[in-house]
Design an enzyme around this catalytic site. Structure first.
Site, PDB file in Angstrom:
ATOM      1  N   ASP A  56       0.810  -1.219   0.000  1.00 31.47           N
ATOM      2  CA  ASP A  56       0.000   0.000   0.000  1.00 31.47           C
ATOM      3  C   ASP A  56       0.842   1.266   0.000  1.00 31.47           C
ATOM      4  O   ASP A  56       2.063   1.215   0.186  1.00 31.47           O
ATOM      5  CB  ASP A  56      -0.975  -0.004   1.199  1.00 31.47           C
ATOM      6  CG  ASP A  56      -0.309  -0.460   2.498  1.00 31.47           C
ATOM      7  OD1 ASP A  56       0.937  -0.449   2.577  1.00 31.47           O
ATOM      8  OD2 ASP A  56      -1.034  -0.818   3.433  1.00 31.47           O
ATOM      9  N   ASN A 123      -7.065  -2.364  14.585  1.00 32.37           N
ATOM     10  CA  ASN A 123      -8.453  -2.711  14.262  1.00 32.37           C
ATOM     11  C   ASN A 123      -8.546  -3.955  13.379  1.00 32.37           C
ATOM     12  O   ASN A 123      -9.608  -4.290  12.873  1.00 32.37           O
ATOM     13  CB  ASN A 123      -9.146  -1.523  13.577  1.00 32.37           C
ATOM     14  CG  ASN A 123      -8.500  -1.153  12.247  1.00 32.37           C
ATOM     15  OD1 ASN A 123      -7.528  -1.774  11.836  1.00 32.37           O
ATOM     16  ND2 ASN A 123      -9.043  -0.145  11.577  1.00 32.37           N
ATOM     17  N   HIS A 125      -6.915  -4.430  10.478  1.00 35.06           N
ATOM     18  CA  HIS A 125      -6.716  -4.249   9.033  1.00 35.06           C
ATOM     19  C   HIS A 125      -5.441  -4.950   8.560  1.00 35.06           C
ATOM     20  O   HIS A 125      -4.498  -5.128   9.326  1.00 35.06           O
ATOM     21  CB  HIS A 125      -6.747  -2.765   8.621  1.00 35.06           C
ATOM     22  CG  HIS A 125      -5.562  -1.953   9.004  1.00 35.06           C
ATOM     23  ND1 HIS A 125      -5.626  -0.595   9.225  1.00 35.06           N
ATOM     24  CD2 HIS A 125      -4.253  -2.271   9.194  1.00 35.06           C
ATOM     25  CE1 HIS A 125      -4.423  -0.140   9.517  1.00 35.06           C
ATOM     26  NE2 HIS A 125      -3.581  -1.125   9.515  1.00 35.06           N
ATOM     27  N   GLU A 130      -9.564  -2.004   5.508  1.00 35.42           N
ATOM     28  CA  GLU A 130     -10.120  -1.633   6.806  1.00 35.42           C
ATOM     29  C   GLU A 130     -11.392  -2.438   7.101  1.00 35.42           C
ATOM     30  O   GLU A 130     -12.053  -2.921   6.169  1.00 35.42           O
ATOM     31  CB  GLU A 130     -10.484  -0.140   6.795  1.00 35.42           C
ATOM     32  CG  GLU A 130      -9.298   0.795   6.571  1.00 35.42           C
ATOM     33  CD  GLU A 130      -8.469   1.024   7.835  1.00 35.42           C
ATOM     34  OE1 GLU A 130      -8.406   0.136   8.694  1.00 35.42           O
ATOM     35  OE2 GLU A 130      -7.873   2.113   7.942  1.00 35.42           O
TER      36      GLU A 130
HETATM   37  C1  F6R Z   1       1.600  -1.299   6.135  1.00 35.37           C
HETATM   38  C2  F6R Z   1       0.294  -1.908   6.279  1.00 35.37           C
HETATM   39  C3  F6R Z   1      -0.439  -1.901   7.573  1.00 35.37           C
HETATM   40  C4  F6R Z   1       0.442  -2.170   8.788  1.00 35.37           C
HETATM   41  C5  F6R Z   1      -0.363  -2.064  10.074  1.00 35.37           C
HETATM   42  C6  F6R Z   1       0.491  -2.224  11.303  1.00 35.37           C
HETATM   43  O1  F6R Z   1       2.067  -1.462   4.807  1.00 35.37           O
HETATM   44  O2  F6R Z   1      -0.177  -2.396   5.327  1.00 35.37           O
HETATM   45  O3  F6R Z   1      -1.463  -2.866   7.505  1.00 35.37           O
HETATM   46  O4  F6R Z   1       1.016  -3.430   8.675  1.00 35.37           O
HETATM   47  O5  F6R Z   1      -1.009  -0.826  10.134  1.00 35.37           O
HETATM   48  O6  F6R Z   1       1.347  -1.126  11.413  1.00 35.37           O
HETATM   49  P1  F6R Z   1       2.455  -1.070  12.536  1.00 35.37           P
HETATM   50  O7  F6R Z   1       3.437  -2.130  12.218  1.00 35.37           O
HETATM   51  O8  F6R Z   1       3.056   0.314  12.401  1.00 35.37           O
HETATM   52  O9  F6R Z   1       1.759  -1.287  13.833  1.00 35.37           O
END
Ligand code: F6R
Length: 227
Positions: A56, A123, A125, A130
């Site tokens: 992403d 959450n 995701h 989401e």
């Molecule tokens: C990042 C992504 C997100 C993260 C998630 C956890 O490319 O796709 O799904 O993996 O938000 O983020 P952290 O590791 O910062 O807690």
């Protein structure tokens, strides 16, 4: 966790030098990327035939912005190892719909992903898929939830505009990955991590869909596992 995850990457590229890696950003994989950079500098890893596709990117965002995933990936990994090709959804495009179609086509043309690395949001995701009543199959432009905006606001300085939308691959590309490696780190993730081991698919926890994939490895640090 990062060391064990680096072993999975090392095995993958040793077995199939032209592997396609699906990569993630965020705080969770930084230790893994550091470990890969270290092993590469010691001559223990070679990605010269491998390709990567990131999950992403914020939209819109300039590549030079320190919070862009383009900047992040170059800083933590791509400047330090030798991938043959790296791909990240283009946060600078003026035609995001076309970028989404093109991104899926590029993944398909590369033969799909061999090893997909994932993190998980508070959450639930994955990528920026989401919680919702419907889940997207293809790469798409999506609105970020308040919970995600809040969680990621720590990376943006005060007064700085934080993008509220992002380009993310969908569950089609994630599920067509041959193997998935999900990393979960920190006490804040303990609650969501626990839910993944309930043996239930929660419609409001996108990561719980991963239970349907035939080859998922979950690695977590002690703090996340203590939930
Ligand atoms: C990042 C992504 C997100 C993260 C998630 C956890 O490319 O796709 O799904 O993996 O938000 O983020 P952290 O590791 O910062 O807690």
């Amino acid at each position: 966790m990062s060391y064990a995850a680096a072993d999975v990457f090392a095995r993958q590229v040793a077995q199939k030098p032209d592997s396609v890696f699906g990569l993630a950003t965020g705080s969770t994989p930084i230790g893994l990327y550091d470990e890969l950079a270290k092993r590469y500098s010691e001559g223990k890893l070679d990605f010269s035939k491998a390709k990567s596709f990131n999950l992403d990117e914020y939209y819109p965002i300039k590549r030079t912005h320190e919070q862009s995933y383009y900047y992040f990936m170059n800083h933590y990994l791509f400047d330090k190892v030798n991938f043959a090709e790296t791909h990240i959804p283009d946060g600078e495009t003026d035609n995001p719909e076309q970028e989404c179609v093109d991104y899926d086509a590029k993944i398909k043309a590369a033969g799909g992903v061999d090893l997909q690395l994932l993190g998980i949001g508070f959450n639930g995701h994955v990528g920026f898929n989401e919680p919702s009543s419907t889940y997207m199959m293809r790469t798409n432009l999506t609105d970020l939830t308040n919970s995600t905006l809040e969680a990621n606001s720590r990376f943006f300085s005060e007064g700085e505009i934080q993008p509220t939308t992002a380009l993310t691959i969908g569950f089609g590309a994630i599920f067509s990955a041959k193997k998935i490696l999900l990393l979960i780190s920190g006490a804040g993730k303990a609650e969501i991590a626990k839910k993944l081991f309930d043996d239930k698919i929660y419609t409001d926890i996108p990561a719980s869909l991963l239970l349907l994939h035939p080859d998922v490895t979950v690695m977590m640090d002690k703090a996340a596992a203590e939930g």
